[in-house]
Design a protein around this motif. Structure first.
Motif, PDB file in Angstrom:
ATOM      1  N   GLY A  53     -13.754 -15.288  -2.212  1.00 57.65           N
ATOM      2  CA  GLY A  53     -14.424 -14.228  -1.472  1.00 57.65           C
ATOM      3  C   GLY A  53     -13.784 -13.825  -0.157  1.00 57.65           C
ATOM      4  N   ARG A  54     -12.524 -14.130   0.051  1.00 60.80           N
ATOM      5  CA  ARG A  54     -11.818 -13.736   1.283  1.00 60.80           C
ATOM      6  C   ARG A  54     -10.666 -12.809   0.907  1.00 60.80           C
ATOM      7  N   GLY A  55     -10.267 -11.945   1.853  1.00 61.70           N
ATOM      8  CA  GLY A  55      -9.171 -11.034   1.568  1.00 61.70           C
ATOM      9  C   GLY A  55      -8.489 -10.534   2.819  1.00 61.70           C
ATOM     10  N   LEU A  56      -7.468  -9.704   2.619  1.00 61.76           N
ATOM     11  CA  LEU A  56      -6.680  -9.143   3.702  1.00 61.76           C
ATOM     12  C   LEU A  56      -6.275  -7.722   3.335  1.00 61.76           C
ATOM     13  N   GLN A  57      -6.429  -6.812   4.286  1.00 56.58           N
ATOM     14  CA  GLN A  57      -6.018  -5.426   4.106  1.00 56.58           C
ATOM     15  C   GLN A  57      -4.932  -5.105   5.124  1.00 56.58           C
ATOM     16  N   ARG A  58      -3.793  -4.580   4.651  1.00 57.15           N
ATOM     17  CA  ARG A  58      -2.688  -4.195   5.533  1.00 57.15           C
ATOM     18  C   ARG A  58      -2.340  -2.742   5.268  1.00 57.15           C
ATOM     19  N   GLU A  59      -2.037  -1.999   6.332  1.00 51.33           N
ATOM     20  CA  GLU A  59      -1.705  -0.581   6.185  1.00 51.33           C
ATOM     21  C   GLU A  59      -0.292  -0.312   6.685  1.00 51.33           C
ATOM     22  N   TYR A  60       0.486   0.392   5.844  1.00 50.27           N
ATOM     23  CA  TYR A  60       1.867   0.748   6.168  1.00 50.27           C
ATOM     24  C   TYR A  60       1.949   2.252   6.407  1.00 50.27           C
ATOM     25  N   ASP A  61       2.590   2.637   7.518  1.00 53.41           N
ATOM     26  CA  ASP A  61       2.760   4.052   7.873  1.00 53.41           C
ATOM     27  C   ASP A  61       4.183   4.485   7.506  1.00 53.41           C
ATOM     28  N   SER A  62       4.295   5.428   6.568  1.00 54.93           N
ATOM     29  CA  SER A  62       5.610   5.893   6.116  1.00 54.93           C
ATOM     30  C   SER A  62       6.384   6.618   7.205  1.00 54.93           C
ATOM     31  N   TYR A  63       5.681   7.320   8.102  1.00 58.36           N
ATOM     32  CA  TYR A  63       6.359   8.089   9.150  1.00 58.36           C
ATOM     33  C   TYR A  63       7.048   7.185  10.169  1.00 58.36           C
ATOM     34  N   SER A  64       6.359   6.134  10.583  1.00 61.04           N
ATOM     35  CA  SER A  64       6.950   5.224  11.570  1.00 61.04           C
ATOM     36  C   SER A  64       7.756   4.116  10.906  1.00 61.04           C
ATOM     37  N   GLY A  65       7.509   3.876   9.625  1.00 65.27           N
ATOM     38  CA  GLY A  65       8.187   2.801   8.927  1.00 65.27           C
ATOM     39  C   GLY A  65       7.701   1.427   9.344  1.00 65.27           C
ATOM     40  N   GLU A  66       6.440   1.356   9.804  1.00 66.06           N
ATOM     41  CA  GLU A  66       5.902   0.093  10.316  1.00 66.06           C
ATOM     42  C   GLU A  66       4.530  -0.207   9.727  1.00 66.06           C
ATOM     43  N   TRP A  67       4.211  -1.487   9.735  1.00 64.19           N
ATOM     44  CA  TRP A  67       2.851  -1.914   9.424  1.00 64.19           C
ATOM     45  C   TRP A  67       2.015  -1.625  10.657  1.00 64.19           C
ATOM     46  N   ILE A  68       0.944  -0.856  10.507  1.00 63.78           N
ATOM     47  CA  ILE A  68       0.177  -0.427  11.684  1.00 63.78           C
ATOM     48  C   ILE A  68      -1.186  -1.088  11.800  1.00 63.78           C
ATOM     49  N   ASP A  69      -1.637  -1.746  10.756  1.00 64.85           N
ATOM     50  CA  ASP A  69      -2.965  -2.346  10.830  1.00 64.85           C
ATOM     51  C   ASP A  69      -3.053  -3.497   9.832  1.00 64.85           C
ATOM     52  N   GLN A  70      -3.774  -4.520  10.238  1.00 66.95           N
ATOM     53  CA  GLN A  70      -4.037  -5.654   9.363  1.00 66.95           C
ATOM     54  C   GLN A  70      -5.412  -6.185   9.712  1.00 66.95           C
ATOM     55  N   GLU A  71      -6.234  -6.403   8.682  1.00 65.03           N
ATOM     56  CA  GLU A  71      -7.590  -6.865   8.942  1.00 65.03           C
ATOM     57  C   GLU A  71      -8.063  -7.770   7.807  1.00 65.03           C
ATOM     58  N   ALA A  72      -8.592  -8.934   8.186  1.00 65.45           N
ATOM     59  CA  ALA A  72      -9.167  -9.859   7.221  1.00 65.45           C
ATOM     60  C   ALA A  72     -10.584  -9.396   6.891  1.00 65.45           C
TER      61      ALA A  72
END
Length: 124
Positions: A53-72
């Motif tokens: 019941g645990r997880g992780l969400q990560r968001e990648y921004d194509s314009y900057s080429g960087e991971w911009i957000d991560q949240e458990a």
């Protein structure tokens, strides 16, 4: 002839029976465990549902080429009703699981105000 019909009927009945977790290689029975990719215009999200019941969400921004957000998060999936509840701290999000296979997950986000969004994810 009757015997052949009986044999065919029994083989179809047995083939139709399967375990609820056949599409879940991790064996937790949820079918959604694993990492899924949700693509959108600006980039994509990787959403990982771990067993327990645990997880992780990560968001990648194509314009900057960087991971911009991560949240458990924590989650609960009710396979009978098809409802998936995700908890980000004090925020709760509700989804209906429309279908899940070994390679694809289709969800319907259900907002408080009646808004909904269809989401199609692919297994990574």
């Amino acid at each position: 002839m009757l015997m052949l019909l009986l044999v065919v009927t029994m083989s179809v009945a047995v083939a139709g029976c399967s375990s609820d977790d056949d599409d879940d290689e991790n064996g937790s029975g949820t079918g959604i465990t694993g990492t899924w990719r949700y693509s959108f215009e600006e980039g994509y999200m990787l959403i990982t549902f771990n067993s327990g019941g645990r997880g992780l969400q990560r968001e990648y921004d194509s314009y900057s080429g960087e991971w911009i957000d991560q949240e458990a998060f924590s989650y609960f999936y009710d396979g009978e009703s098809g409802m998936l509840t995700i908890l980000f701290g004090d925020d709760t999000e509700l989804y209906e699981v429309l279908s899940v296979t070994s390679t694809a997950l289709s969800l319907r986000y259900i907002g408080d105000d009646g808004y909904y969004e269809l989401m199609h994810l692919t297994r990574q």
